[in-house]
Scaffold this motif. Sequence first.
Motif, PDB file in Angstrom:
ATOM      1  N   VAL A 136      28.387  10.577 -74.969  1.00 12.30           N
ATOM      2  CA  VAL A 136      29.836  10.643 -74.254  1.00 12.30           C
ATOM      3  C   VAL A 136      29.927   9.411 -73.321  1.00 12.30           C
ATOM      4  CG1 VAL A 136      30.172  12.887 -74.464  1.00 12.30           C
ATOM      5  CG2 VAL A 136      28.934  12.104 -72.556  1.00 12.30           C
ATOM      6  N   ALA A 137      30.864   9.012 -72.973  1.00 12.96           N
ATOM      7  CA  ALA A 137      31.131   7.926 -71.847  1.00 12.96           C
ATOM      8  C   ALA A 137      31.966   8.619 -70.926  1.00 12.96           C
ATOM      9  CB  ALA A 137      32.004   6.691 -72.477  1.00 12.96           C
ATOM     10  N   GLU A 138      31.487   8.817 -69.579  1.00 17.12           N
ATOM     11  CA  GLU A 138      32.067   9.552 -68.691  1.00 17.12           C
ATOM     12  C   GLU A 138      32.142   8.766 -67.383  1.00 17.12           C
ATOM     13  OE1 GLU A 138      32.251  13.625 -70.627  1.00 17.12           O
ATOM     14  OE2 GLU A 138      33.574  12.683 -69.049  1.00 17.12           O
ATOM     15  N   LYS A 139      33.370   9.057 -66.494  1.00 15.35           N
ATOM     16  CA  LYS A 139      33.458   8.655 -65.009  1.00 15.35           C
ATOM     17  C   LYS A 139      32.773   9.711 -64.215  1.00 15.35           C
ATOM     18  CE  LYS A 139      37.472   5.765 -65.125  1.00 15.35           C
ATOM     19  NZ  LYS A 139      38.693   5.244 -64.409  1.00 15.35           N
ATOM     20  N   ALA A 140      32.370   9.415 -63.147  1.00 18.11           N
ATOM     21  CA  ALA A 140      31.698  10.249 -62.301  1.00 18.11           C
ATOM     22  C   ALA A 140      32.365  11.626 -61.998  1.00 18.11           C
ATOM     23  CB  ALA A 140      31.561   9.779 -60.890  1.00 18.11           C
ATOM     24  N   ASP A 141      31.701  12.733 -62.254  1.00 16.91           N
ATOM     25  CA  ASP A 141      32.245  14.003 -62.340  1.00 16.91           C
ATOM     26  C   ASP A 141      32.189  14.690 -61.052  1.00 16.91           C
ATOM     27  OD1 ASP A 141      29.606  13.959 -63.697  1.00 16.91           O
ATOM     28  OD2 ASP A 141      29.898  16.221 -62.991  1.00 16.91           O
ATOM     29  N   GLN A 142      31.353  14.417 -59.916  1.00 18.59           N
ATOM     30  CA  GLN A 142      31.306  15.270 -58.867  1.00 18.59           C
ATOM     31  C   GLN A 142      31.687  14.415 -57.527  1.00 18.59           C
ATOM     32  OE1 GLN A 142      27.454  15.945 -57.247  1.00 18.59           O
ATOM     33  NE2 GLN A 142      27.691  18.026 -57.206  1.00 18.59           N
ATOM     34  N   THR A 143      32.642  14.799 -56.683  1.00 19.21           N
ATOM     35  CA  THR A 143      32.703  14.124 -55.377  1.00 19.21           C
ATOM     36  C   THR A 143      31.810  14.911 -54.532  1.00 19.21           C
ATOM     37  OG1 THR A 143      35.292  14.237 -56.133  1.00 19.21           O
ATOM     38  CG2 THR A 143      34.628  13.972 -53.623  1.00 19.21           C
ATOM     39  N   VAL A 144      30.886  13.884 -53.757  1.00 18.23           N
ATOM     40  CA  VAL A 144      29.940  14.477 -52.954  1.00 18.23           C
ATOM     41  C   VAL A 144      30.599  14.275 -51.671  1.00 18.23           C
ATOM     42  CG1 VAL A 144      27.740  13.939 -52.008  1.00 18.23           C
ATOM     43  CG2 VAL A 144      28.213  13.668 -54.563  1.00 18.23           C
ATOM     44  N   TYR A 145      31.315  13.140 -51.447  1.00 16.61           N
ATOM     45  CA  TYR A 145      31.921  12.916 -49.955  1.00 16.61           C
ATOM     46  C   TYR A 145      33.338  12.270 -50.018  1.00 16.61           C
ATOM     47  CZ  TYR A 145      32.584  11.412 -44.944  1.00 16.61           C
ATOM     48  OH  TYR A 145      33.005  11.410 -43.947  1.00 16.61           O
ATOM     49  N   GLU A 146      34.119  12.463 -49.257  1.00 22.88           N
ATOM     50  CA  GLU A 146      35.324  11.613 -48.988  1.00 22.88           C
ATOM     51  C   GLU A 146      35.875  11.876 -47.846  1.00 22.88           C
ATOM     52  OE1 GLU A 146      38.129  13.229 -51.939  1.00 22.88           O
ATOM     53  OE2 GLU A 146      37.910  11.748 -53.427  1.00 22.88           O
ATOM     54  N   GLY A 147      35.917  10.494 -46.869  1.00 24.78           N
ATOM     55  CA  GLY A 147      36.471  10.529 -45.589  1.00 24.78           C
ATOM     56  C   GLY A 147      37.014   9.337 -45.227  1.00 24.78           C
ATOM     57  N   GLU A 148      37.192   9.050 -43.842  1.00 31.03           N
ATOM     58  CA  GLU A 148      37.949   7.864 -43.646  1.00 31.03           C
ATOM     59  C   GLU A 148      37.317   6.586 -43.997  1.00 31.03           C
ATOM     60  OE1 GLU A 148      40.517   6.099 -39.644  1.00 31.03           O
ATOM     61  OE2 GLU A 148      39.021   7.759 -39.274  1.00 31.03           O
ATOM     62  N   GLY A 149      35.921   6.627 -43.862  1.00 30.05           N
ATOM     63  CA  GLY A 149      35.349   5.217 -44.034  1.00 30.05           C
ATOM     64  C   GLY A 149      34.784   4.959 -45.474  1.00 30.05           C
ATOM     65  N   GLY A 150      35.083   6.124 -46.486  1.00 29.23           N
ATOM     66  CA  GLY A 150      34.896   5.854 -47.803  1.00 29.23           C
ATOM     67  C   GLY A 150      34.533   7.203 -48.813  1.00 29.23           C
ATOM     68  N   ALA A 151      33.832   7.118 -49.728  1.00 34.64           N
ATOM     69  CA  ALA A 151      33.508   8.110 -50.467  1.00 34.64           C
ATOM     70  C   ALA A 151      32.169   7.910 -51.528  1.00 34.64           C
ATOM     71  CB  ALA A 151      34.616   8.419 -51.425  1.00 34.64           C
ATOM     72  N   TYR A 152      31.642   9.097 -51.734  1.00 35.75           N
ATOM     73  CA  TYR A 152      30.499   8.928 -52.781  1.00 35.75           C
ATOM     74  C   TYR A 152      30.543   9.961 -53.923  1.00 35.75           C
ATOM     75  CZ  TYR A 152      25.860   8.895 -54.536  1.00 35.75           C
ATOM     76  OH  TYR A 152      24.771   8.675 -55.717  1.00 35.75           O
ATOM     77  N   TYR A 153      30.663   9.285 -55.048  1.00 39.31           N
ATOM     78  CA  TYR A 153      30.834  10.218 -56.270  1.00 39.31           C
ATOM     79  C   TYR A 153      29.541  10.096 -57.025  1.00 39.31           C
ATOM     80  CZ  TYR A 153      35.371   9.440 -54.714  1.00 39.31           C
ATOM     81  OH  TYR A 153      36.757   9.391 -54.040  1.00 39.31           O
ATOM     82  N   ALA A 154      29.089  11.019 -57.741  1.00 39.17           N
ATOM     83  CA  ALA A 154      28.048  11.287 -58.718  1.00 39.17           C
ATOM     84  C   ALA A 154      28.174  11.728 -60.137  1.00 39.17           C
ATOM     85  CB  ALA A 154      27.155  12.252 -58.049  1.00 39.17           C
ATOM     86  N   TRP A 155      27.372  11.312 -60.867  1.00 42.09           N
ATOM     87  CA  TRP A 155      27.528  11.704 -62.301  1.00 42.09           C
ATOM     88  C   TRP A 155      26.241  13.042 -62.408  1.00 42.09           C
ATOM     89  CZ3 TRP A 155      28.662   6.733 -61.389  1.00 42.09           C
ATOM     90  CH2 TRP A 155      29.686   6.094 -62.376  1.00 42.09           C
ATOM     91  N   THR A 156      26.476  14.105 -63.159  1.00 44.21           N
ATOM     92  CA  THR A 156      25.716  15.077 -62.727  1.00 44.21           C
ATOM     93  C   THR A 156      25.287  15.446 -64.290  1.00 44.21           C
ATOM     94  OG1 THR A 156      27.271  16.818 -63.056  1.00 44.21           O
ATOM     95  CG2 THR A 156      27.010  16.144 -60.989  1.00 44.21           C
ATOM     96  N   PRO A 157      24.252  16.037 -64.300  1.00 45.65           N
ATOM     97  CA  PRO A 157      23.447  16.634 -65.617  1.00 45.65           C
ATOM     98  C   PRO A 157      24.176  17.674 -66.422  1.00 45.65           C
ATOM     99  CG  PRO A 157      21.629  16.337 -63.939  1.00 45.65           C
ATOM    100  CD  PRO A 157      22.832  16.234 -63.097  1.00 45.65           C
ATOM    101  N   SER A 158      24.974  18.368 -65.583  1.00 44.87           N
ATOM    102  CA  SER A 158      25.826  19.270 -66.039  1.00 44.87           C
ATOM    103  C   SER A 158      26.966  18.731 -66.818  1.00 44.87           C
ATOM    104  CB  SER A 158      26.631  20.198 -65.190  1.00 44.87           C
ATOM    105  OG  SER A 158      27.338  19.443 -64.114  1.00 44.87           O
ATOM    106  N   LYS A 159      27.675  17.643 -66.650  1.00 44.22           N
ATOM    107  CA  LYS A 159      28.328  16.911 -67.414  1.00 44.22           C
ATOM    108  C   LYS A 159      27.819  15.848 -68.636  1.00 44.22           C
ATOM    109  CE  LYS A 159      32.895  16.541 -68.473  1.00 44.22           C
ATOM    110  NZ  LYS A 159      33.700  15.840 -67.557  1.00 44.22           N
ATOM    111  N   SER A 160      26.676  15.339 -67.934  1.00 43.61           N
ATOM    112  CA  SER A 160      26.107  14.229 -68.707  1.00 43.61           C
ATOM    113  C   SER A 160      24.554  14.681 -69.080  1.00 43.61           C
ATOM    114  CB  SER A 160      25.920  12.857 -68.109  1.00 43.61           C
ATOM    115  OG  SER A 160      27.375  12.580 -67.965  1.00 43.61           O
ATOM    116  N   PRO A 161      24.239  15.789 -69.726  1.00 43.20           N
ATOM    117  CA  PRO A 161      22.957  16.485 -69.834  1.00 43.20           C
ATOM    118  C   PRO A 161      21.673  15.432 -70.062  1.00 43.20           C
ATOM    119  CG  PRO A 161      24.612  17.619 -71.087  1.00 43.20           C
ATOM    120  CD  PRO A 161      24.987  16.179 -70.684  1.00 43.20           C
ATOM    121  N   LEU A 162      22.103  14.134 -70.890  1.00 44.95           N
ATOM    122  CA  LEU A 162      21.147  13.312 -71.088  1.00 44.95           C
ATOM    123  C   LEU A 162      20.462  12.383 -69.698  1.00 44.95           C
ATOM    124  CD1 LEU A 162      22.536  11.338 -74.131  1.00 44.95           C
ATOM    125  CD2 LEU A 162      20.744  12.973 -74.116  1.00 44.95           C
TER     126      LEU A 162
END
Length: 340
Positions: free
Chosen positions: A6-32
């Motif tokens: 599969v080709a996926e965009k990041a599926d987990q929002t780890v943090y969002e705030g005034e300074g920026g954000a961090y998103y992650a790809w997780t094994p639950s959505k991308s088991p490989l």
Amino acid sequence: METNLVAEKADQTVYEGEGGAYYAWTPSKSPLLSEWKLGAGELILHPLGFALPHFSDSSKIEETVVVIKKGDVMPLPRGQISWWFNGGDTDLTIIFLGETAKAQVVGEMSYFFLSGAQGMLHGFQSDIVAKVFDLNNKEAEDLVSSQPGSLIVKLRKGTEFPNPSEHVKEKVYAAIDTPAADVVVEGGGIINSLTEKEFPVLMGMDLSARFVRLEGKAMLAPSYVADGTGRVIYVAKGSGRIRVVGNEGKPSFDGDVKEGELMVLPQFLAASVIADEGGMELFSVINSSKPTFEQLAGNVSVWKKLSSVVLQSTLNINPELEELFMSKNTQSLMIIPPKN
């Protein structure tokens, strides 16, 4: 056995705030990711955004996507402290791709911050901090609680960070999107690799990087990693179509991909890419510091290693067709420009 890709965009929002954000790809959505002990994340810093000093449990390579100097790659060994600051006027995006073999959770990158609401000082609290640094109670409490932010904060205008010295900078990062690439095809694009041979800091990290830029409608010829390592591919810009073929002679993936999507390719699967009209850029990380790529077309392809009789028998073709086929494999066919 074929693998469903599969080709996926990041599926987990780890943090969002005034300074920026961090998103992650997780094994639950991308088991490989967990199967191949890889990990991926996306850091976005708004102007004046500051990612607090931290270290990770994963060795990774980072590609800056929207920066003053686009295309820089920085390997970071696990446990090494880093921080990120965006002093520009537009958002800065950094893609983290790396290995997670020794991570707390295989397939995920965990981060440990020095300060802030989720920082180590906050966890040890003021009583221990006071003893360690020989501070009084108020000084220790101020040190522990003065940074209320988490992960990413926005700094005041006028904040100036020191410029890195040139001799240190050259050791810790390298440009991968450069005209002096390994492969340059006029009207087609470029391929550039970063291995421990070119960048000794990768030694011992079991990582390398590869950058591909395709012009509109150009094709990246089929290839695979011959040493049995996996790779993760991130679409850094544009869009196109990827076809992946495994050991059953049918596509494991055949579909469109676009900017911001990520795909994990297991060992030995061969992939080809055709860019859309606007072209595309691919950034990949391989969990080997000196991977071996094999081509399925061109003057360095696997076909060139077979004698005429073996080739004719393999394809069940006559000498005339074999001669024609081999005549089409006398040039480099790693990138094929669009036909006029």
